[in-house]
Design a protein around this motif. Structure first.
Motif, PDB file in Angstrom:
ATOM      1  N   ALA A 220       6.135  11.226  -7.438  1.00 42.21           N
ATOM      2  CA  ALA A 220       7.355  10.215  -7.079  1.00 42.21           C
ATOM      3  C   ALA A 220       7.190   9.813  -5.663  1.00 42.21           C
ATOM      4  O   ALA A 220       7.013   8.866  -5.232  1.00 42.21           O
ATOM      5  CB  ALA A 220       8.510  10.977  -7.337  1.00 42.21           C
ATOM      6  N   ALA A 221       6.730  10.975  -4.769  1.00 40.92           N
ATOM      7  CA  ALA A 221       6.747  10.679  -3.303  1.00 40.92           C
ATOM      8  C   ALA A 221       5.503   9.789  -3.136  1.00 40.92           C
ATOM      9  O   ALA A 221       5.419   8.918  -2.183  1.00 40.92           O
ATOM     10  CB  ALA A 221       6.518  11.972  -2.606  1.00 40.92           C
ATOM     11  N   GLU A 222       4.392   9.858  -3.897  1.00 41.45           N
ATOM     12  CA  GLU A 222       3.297   9.142  -3.579  1.00 41.45           C
ATOM     13  C   GLU A 222       3.106   7.694  -4.022  1.00 41.45           C
ATOM     14  O   GLU A 222       2.889   6.643  -3.517  1.00 41.45           O
ATOM     15  CB  GLU A 222       2.037   9.904  -4.195  1.00 41.45           C
ATOM     16  CG  GLU A 222       1.544  11.077  -3.470  1.00 41.45           C
ATOM     17  CD  GLU A 222       0.550  11.998  -4.308  1.00 41.45           C
ATOM     18  OE1 GLU A 222       0.155  11.577  -5.382  1.00 41.45           O
ATOM     19  OE2 GLU A 222       0.388  13.071  -4.017  1.00 41.45           O
ATOM     20  N   GLN A 223       4.149   7.630  -5.112  1.00 45.00           N
ATOM     21  CA  GLN A 223       4.587   6.267  -5.681  1.00 45.00           C
ATOM     22  C   GLN A 223       5.560   5.363  -4.453  1.00 45.00           C
ATOM     23  O   GLN A 223       5.025   4.232  -4.306  1.00 45.00           O
ATOM     24  CB  GLN A 223       5.377   6.279  -6.688  1.00 45.00           C
ATOM     25  CG  GLN A 223       4.522   6.741  -8.108  1.00 45.00           C
ATOM     26  CD  GLN A 223       5.518   6.776  -9.355  1.00 45.00           C
ATOM     27  OE1 GLN A 223       6.629   7.021  -9.155  1.00 45.00           O
ATOM     28  NE2 GLN A 223       4.656   6.820 -10.400  1.00 45.00           N
ATOM     29  N   GLU A 224       6.176   6.187  -3.771  1.00 45.18           N
ATOM     30  CA  GLU A 224       7.444   5.455  -2.781  1.00 45.18           C
ATOM     31  C   GLU A 224       6.375   5.278  -1.745  1.00 45.18           C
ATOM     32  O   GLU A 224       6.287   4.137  -1.071  1.00 45.18           O
ATOM     33  CB  GLU A 224       8.316   6.639  -2.477  1.00 45.18           C
ATOM     34  CG  GLU A 224       9.106   5.945  -1.304  1.00 45.18           C
ATOM     35  CD  GLU A 224      10.128   6.987  -0.643  1.00 45.18           C
ATOM     36  OE1 GLU A 224      10.580   6.887   0.397  1.00 45.18           O
ATOM     37  OE2 GLU A 224      10.725   7.761  -1.375  1.00 45.18           O
ATOM     38  N   LEU A 225       5.401   6.352  -1.217  1.00 48.27           N
ATOM     39  CA  LEU A 225       4.599   5.963   0.202  1.00 48.27           C
ATOM     40  C   LEU A 225       3.489   4.764  -0.210  1.00 48.27           C
ATOM     41  O   LEU A 225       3.197   4.115   0.520  1.00 48.27           O
ATOM     42  CB  LEU A 225       3.840   7.256   0.537  1.00 48.27           C
ATOM     43  CG  LEU A 225       4.975   8.311   0.937  1.00 48.27           C
ATOM     44  CD1 LEU A 225       4.128   9.580   1.204  1.00 48.27           C
ATOM     45  CD2 LEU A 225       5.628   7.794   2.237  1.00 48.27           C
ATOM     46  N   GLY A 226       3.050   4.924  -1.672  1.00 45.02           N
ATOM     47  CA  GLY A 226       1.964   3.791  -1.856  1.00 45.02           C
ATOM     48  C   GLY A 226       2.739   2.281  -1.678  1.00 45.02           C
ATOM     49  O   GLY A 226       2.083   1.441  -1.335  1.00 45.02           O
ATOM     50  N   ALA A 227       4.066   2.327  -1.938  1.00 45.65           N
ATOM     51  CA  ALA A 227       4.606   1.107  -2.226  1.00 45.65           C
ATOM     52  C   ALA A 227       4.802   0.518  -0.811  1.00 45.65           C
ATOM     53  O   ALA A 227       4.688  -0.696  -0.351  1.00 45.65           O
ATOM     54  CB  ALA A 227       5.810   1.278  -2.959  1.00 45.65           C
ATOM     55  N   ARG A 228       5.160   1.674   0.037  1.00 45.75           N
ATOM     56  CA  ARG A 228       5.239   1.234   1.551  1.00 45.75           C
ATOM     57  C   ARG A 228       3.952   0.754   1.974  1.00 45.75           C
ATOM     58  O   ARG A 228       3.816  -0.511   2.703  1.00 45.75           O
ATOM     59  CB  ARG A 228       5.683   2.430   2.498  1.00 45.75           C
ATOM     60  CG  ARG A 228       7.008   3.067   2.064  1.00 45.75           C
ATOM     61  CD  ARG A 228       7.263   4.088   3.193  1.00 45.75           C
ATOM     62  NE  ARG A 228       8.219   5.022   2.707  1.00 45.75           N
ATOM     63  CZ  ARG A 228       8.786   6.271   3.412  1.00 45.75           C
ATOM     64  NH1 ARG A 228       8.001   6.269   4.835  1.00 45.75           N
ATOM     65  NH2 ARG A 228       9.441   7.176   2.998  1.00 45.75           N
ATOM     66  N   VAL A 229       2.987   1.334   1.724  1.00 46.72           N
ATOM     67  CA  VAL A 229       1.635   0.973   2.137  1.00 46.72           C
ATOM     68  C   VAL A 229       1.320  -0.786   1.707  1.00 46.72           C
ATOM     69  O   VAL A 229       0.781  -1.507   2.443  1.00 46.72           O
ATOM     70  CB  VAL A 229       0.638   1.669   2.097  1.00 46.72           C
ATOM     71  CG1 VAL A 229      -0.948   1.122   2.395  1.00 46.72           C
ATOM     72  CG2 VAL A 229       0.728   2.974   2.469  1.00 46.72           C
ATOM     73  N   GLN A 230       1.604  -0.642   0.354  1.00 50.83           N
ATOM     74  CA  GLN A 230       1.057  -2.062  -0.209  1.00 50.83           C
ATOM     75  C   GLN A 230       1.938  -3.353   0.446  1.00 50.83           C
ATOM     76  O   GLN A 230       1.683  -4.242   0.534  1.00 50.83           O
ATOM     77  CB  GLN A 230       1.690  -1.881  -1.653  1.00 50.83           C
ATOM     78  CG  GLN A 230       1.210  -3.336  -2.342  1.00 50.83           C
ATOM     79  CD  GLN A 230       1.333  -2.887  -3.979  1.00 50.83           C
ATOM     80  OE1 GLN A 230       2.029  -2.096  -4.342  1.00 50.83           O
ATOM     81  NE2 GLN A 230       0.601  -3.846  -4.725  1.00 50.83           N
ATOM     82  N   GLU A 231       3.399  -2.832   0.695  1.00 49.93           N
ATOM     83  CA  GLU A 231       4.138  -4.031   1.223  1.00 49.93           C
ATOM     84  C   GLU A 231       3.865  -4.121   2.685  1.00 49.93           C
ATOM     85  O   GLU A 231       4.117  -5.228   2.992  1.00 49.93           O
ATOM     86  CB  GLU A 231       5.622  -3.288   0.972  1.00 49.93           C
ATOM     87  CG  GLU A 231       6.762  -4.613   1.468  1.00 49.93           C
ATOM     88  CD  GLU A 231       8.023  -4.243   1.168  1.00 49.93           C
ATOM     89  OE1 GLU A 231       9.111  -5.197   1.562  1.00 49.93           O
ATOM     90  OE2 GLU A 231       8.544  -3.226   0.667  1.00 49.93           O
ATOM     91  N   HIS A 232       3.749  -3.186   3.485  1.00 49.76           N
ATOM     92  CA  HIS A 232       3.813  -3.231   4.995  1.00 49.76           C
ATOM     93  C   HIS A 232       2.399  -2.936   5.665  1.00 49.76           C
ATOM     94  O   HIS A 232       2.316  -3.087   6.899  1.00 49.76           O
ATOM     95  CB  HIS A 232       5.008  -2.281   5.608  1.00 49.76           C
ATOM     96  CG  HIS A 232       6.148  -2.511   5.243  1.00 49.76           C
ATOM     97  ND1 HIS A 232       6.789  -3.621   5.220  1.00 49.76           N
ATOM     98  CD2 HIS A 232       6.872  -1.582   4.511  1.00 49.76           C
ATOM     99  CE1 HIS A 232       8.095  -3.556   4.653  1.00 49.76           C
ATOM    100  NE2 HIS A 232       8.243  -2.136   4.088  1.00 49.76           N
ATOM    101  N   GLY A 233       1.344  -2.729   4.765  1.00 53.42           N
ATOM    102  CA  GLY A 233       0.031  -2.142   5.532  1.00 53.42           C
ATOM    103  C   GLY A 233      -0.538  -3.326   6.083  1.00 53.42           C
ATOM    104  O   GLY A 233      -1.342  -3.042   7.065  1.00 53.42           O
ATOM    105  N   SER A 234      -0.460  -4.609   5.638  1.00 52.62           N
ATOM    106  CA  SER A 234      -1.011  -5.785   6.538  1.00 52.62           C
ATOM    107  C   SER A 234      -0.477  -6.077   7.488  1.00 52.62           C
ATOM    108  O   SER A 234      -0.884  -7.153   8.419  1.00 52.62           O
ATOM    109  CB  SER A 234      -1.434  -6.853   5.267  1.00 52.62           C
ATOM    110  OG  SER A 234      -0.175  -7.308   4.927  1.00 52.62           O
TER     111      SER A 234
END
Length: 213
Positions: A56-70
């Motif tokens: 669950a934590a990795e899903q949240e962090l992955g979503a952060r990267v996807q939304e804000h990584g660029s």
């Protein structure tokens, strides 16, 4: 089998192999080990917040990267940089007599500086924090600690009774993030690199007595 068919099959194989390589690369960046390298202590805090559920934590962090990584951080104008540094110095000095008011000043200042660097607006704290955690994972926790003290005080919850030492430690951590945001050459990819400011200028702050809490 004709030469044309063979060429088509070869092209298909190359395309499939390239797609597979991209998938593996993406997993290396946003998968468990990649996320842990990128977020460092923030990864562990997120897992703890999900009661130990790493998936669950990795899903949240992955979503952060996807939304804000660029997100590309904007440089600060020299005049704005000087103003922000002066405001930090004033908040640090104010801490001696009025630590809670100083914490409020720092919370507002960090939000404004982050906004000036191109992060989501301070009015959207959660979204702003998520974006900061992607690019400043090593030091973002200080902002969370300061914001928690300020907001719980406003809401009158039991957490609002943070002690002076707790607030001092939060200020020290927040200074690390402030220095990162002041540094246009900041790099924090995969948990590596950070601003070179550190906690300079805090010697007197650490030694000064605090009159109120």
């Amino acid at each position: 089998m004709s030469t044309g068919v063979i060429i088509v099959l070869i092209v298909i194989v190359i395309v499939v192999a390239a797609a597979a390589a991209l998938v593996l690369r993406a997993r290396g960046t946003t998968g468990g080990s990649g996320l842990k390298r990128r977020f460092g202590p923030e990864y562990d805090r997120t897992v703890a917040r999900h009661d130990g559920d790493a998936k669950a934590a990795e899903q949240e962090l992955g979503a952060r990267v996807q939304e804000h990584g660029s997100l590309q951080e904007k440089p600060l104008e020299p005049a704005a940089r000087e103003q922000y540094q002066a405001r930090w110095a004033a908040a640090q000095e104010r801490f001696v007599d009025s630590p809670r008011e100083a914490m409020s000043d720092v919370d507002q200042l960090l939000g404004e500086v982050a906004g000036a660097r191109g992060f989501p607006d301070v009015q959207e704290y959660e979204k702003q924090f998520d974006a900061l955690s992607v690019h400043h994972a090593a030091h973002v926790h200080g902002y969370r600690r300061v914001h928690r003290v300020v907001t719980t005080r406003e809401n009158g919850t039991p957490e609002s009774q943070a002690g002076t030492e707790e607030m001092r430690e939060a200020m020290l951590e927040a200074r690390d993030l402030f220095d990162d945001l002041m540094n246009d050459n900041h790099r924090n990819r995969d948990g590596s690199g950070h601003g070179g400011g550190g906690r300079h200028g805090f010697g007197a702050f650490n030694k000064q007595p605090v009159k109120g809490s």
